[in-house]
Design an enzyme around this catalytic site. Sequence first.
Site, mmCIF file in Angstrom:
data_model
loop_
_atom_site.group_PDB
_atom_site.id
_atom_site.type_symbol
_atom_site.label_atom_id
_atom_site.label_comp_id
_atom_site.label_asym_id
_atom_site.label_seq_id
_atom_site.Cartn_x
_atom_site.Cartn_y
_atom_site.Cartn_z
ATOM 1 N N LEU A 115 18.332 -30.275 -6.294
ATOM 2 C CA LEU A 115 17.068 -29.693 -5.804
ATOM 3 C C LEU A 115 17.238 -28.225 -5.459
ATOM 4 O O LEU A 115 16.694 -27.721 -4.477
ATOM 5 C CB LEU A 115 16.552 -30.481 -4.581
ATOM 6 C CG LEU A 115 16.276 -31.971 -4.826
ATOM 7 C CD1 LEU A 115 15.800 -32.629 -3.547
ATOM 8 C CD2 LEU A 115 15.284 -32.184 -5.956
ATOM 9 N N GLU A 124 0.833 -1.208 0.000
ATOM 10 C CA GLU A 124 0.000 0.000 0.000
ATOM 11 C C GLU A 124 0.874 1.267 0.000
ATOM 12 O O GLU A 124 0.596 2.235 -0.709
ATOM 13 C CB GLU A 124 -0.905 0.001 1.235
ATOM 14 C CG GLU A 124 -1.935 -1.145 1.266
ATOM 15 C CD GLU A 124 -1.359 -2.447 1.794
ATOM 16 O OE1 GLU A 124 -0.137 -2.521 2.017
ATOM 17 O OE2 GLU A 124 -2.132 -3.409 1.936
ATOM 18 N N ARG A 144 10.375 -24.281 -7.201
ATOM 19 C CA ARG A 144 11.216 -24.497 -6.012
ATOM 20 C C ARG A 144 11.470 -23.160 -5.315
ATOM 21 O O ARG A 144 11.471 -23.061 -4.107
ATOM 22 C CB ARG A 144 12.545 -25.140 -6.416
ATOM 23 C CG ARG A 144 12.402 -26.583 -6.901
ATOM 24 C CD ARG A 144 13.718 -27.129 -7.366
ATOM 25 N NE ARG A 144 13.587 -28.492 -7.870
ATOM 26 C CZ ARG A 144 14.579 -29.109 -8.525
ATOM 27 N NH1 ARG A 144 15.733 -28.485 -8.757
ATOM 28 N NH2 ARG A 144 14.416 -30.332 -8.967
#
Length: 620
Positions: free
Chosen positions: A269, A108, A249
């Site tokens: 990973l 905002e 991921r």
Amino acid sequence: MPPPLGAAAPAPAVTAPSFVHLALSTRLRVPAPRAAAAASVPAPHSSDAHDALLLHRAADVADRSAGLTSPHPNFGCVIARPQRETDSADSLVVGEGFLYAQGTPCAELLAAQEAGEHARGATAYLNLEPGDCYGDSTAVRSLVQAGITRVVVGLRHPLKHLRGKAIQALRSEGIQVDVVGEDLQNILFEEALKSCLTVNAPMLYRAAFHVPFSVLKYAMTADGKIAASSGHASWISGKASRGRVFELRGRSDAVIVGGNTVRFDDPRLTARHIEGHVPVRIVMSQSLNLPEEANLWNVNDAYTIVATQRGARRDFQKKLARKGVEVVEFDMLNPRDVMSYCYDRGYLSVLWECGGTLAASAISASVIHKVIVFMAPKIIGGLNAPTPVGELGMSQMTQAINLIDHSYEQIDRDMLLSGYIQPIPDLSPVIPSMDEIPSVDPEISPYETNIISFYKTWDTFGAFSNFSPHPIHMPDENGDSFMWPSVEHYYQAHKFVGVDNPQARTIVQEIKLAKSPEEAARIGRTRQKRFPELVRTDWETTKIDVMYRAIKQKFSTYPGLTNMLLSTAGSVLVEASPHDLFWGGGREGEGLNYLGRLLMQLRSEIMGTFPASVKVGEAA
Ligand SMILES: Nc1c(N[C@@H]2O[C@H](COP(=O)(O)O)[C@@H](O)[C@H]2O)[nH]c(=O)[nH]c1=O
């Protein structure tokens, strides 16, 4: 598609804590306030169409931070001038902003700054009710001071201690606030509401089910295999698809695989992107029959946790621990307990990239909420080639799990199918707070506890976290002073302050400019690991004083925080830190919880019940 407005989400298959069932059952009893019969719904008119489009845009803006920093509630704000019949909605946008990360300026404020004078008399569109908390009200204040006269809100805040507060504050300032499904009820808002739900699905699931939002992702050939019968799997999906996986991921707190995947693929990973969030890697392995050497044991890339059965291969556990891998033992290793553990550590979303056996076990445990399938136009065959989901105990096709709100997307040669196993919980009806429960269901007595644990900054006492957005003005070593964006920035930088080395000074500058506490922490930790010689030699003995100095300044700068701290008098404060057991308390209380101790010492000092001279630790 989430359930129709106002309808109760079907009771989740997941065995959620009883009070969530209660919430849902309560919802079942409460006449659906929003599922107004089509006939009585006012005909859509052009301003509704504009509102819906701009609200959808606010949800898109909210999504821009995903992957850049640790997953957190995604807030987007779009400020638009009141439109005339002729104008297109988009042409009237005068300011936009999104929350980059915890501890950075709120959406905002950013949108109001961009809009400047054009915000006067304009409308602000928010995907989610402002998350003002810990006593400061930047979001609400920014909209009021900008001269906004109307606010359109997609979703009330799903967290009980925040829900409705900002809406009430805005209305008390004379601003018209229209909430979708309450003040705005027509079919046009359905799509916009879905985008507001989707962009914050992780937080909604976590708030509703007390487990992280779990996505099962796999790549398979057209004949339904995730590898050749030899186990060889690279690559099934193409480069662009794998790029989407790295993005996924980057949006996840953790990526989970099973033992087979480690043995066969030796995966990294990681999210592969230079900047941005690095998920923790979790291996679930009952037997700990894992290789001595593996990419996952290189914790310089990313943090790794091995979840195993209590007592499994203790010698190997020690070997992993010496590599910096964290080993967590479970009485009965199963997806639900691991997810509950991840919940306790503050994880919001988890990506399951596991093989078929573990995938089936996770689905059966009802901890998977969404499925993402990359299907490649390839045939590999193989009687024993592994498939994406193992045994679910279904013998009739009619028992199949139908994905909800499924969608298709072509990515180069691959087809991406995604869909939900459980609908996104629309939490607008109130989840009973702990004190409401006895009146709703006397059987449930809120647990008696005097331990207050905190971790993510948006939790009830999240303001106690070093990541909370509370800049502190601190004198530096040569008498000047500097406004540090957060305690975490100050703490991480001071590992290197005072070291007479240009590289150390550069690191201090890097941390000062880090755009979020999470990035400051990542820079501080990785530099400390890579260049130990740049860390001040007395760090281990001075770090407590450095931290205490910073939190004293934080609480004395923000009276709302001091009041919050004093409100916890009599309770033990525990920081449920996931990464180090020095400042955090750990799940089983095995951590030293120094941050909790310092906060309790500060509380005592403020209350005058604790001589300021006594050092932490001596008094404990
Ligand atoms: N073969 C295959 C996937 N394999 C998954 O990705 C993991 C390897 O991750 P990394 O080592 O980071 O590249 C592997 O262990 C398995 O979980 N994924 C896909 O999107 N498409 C593919 O074709």
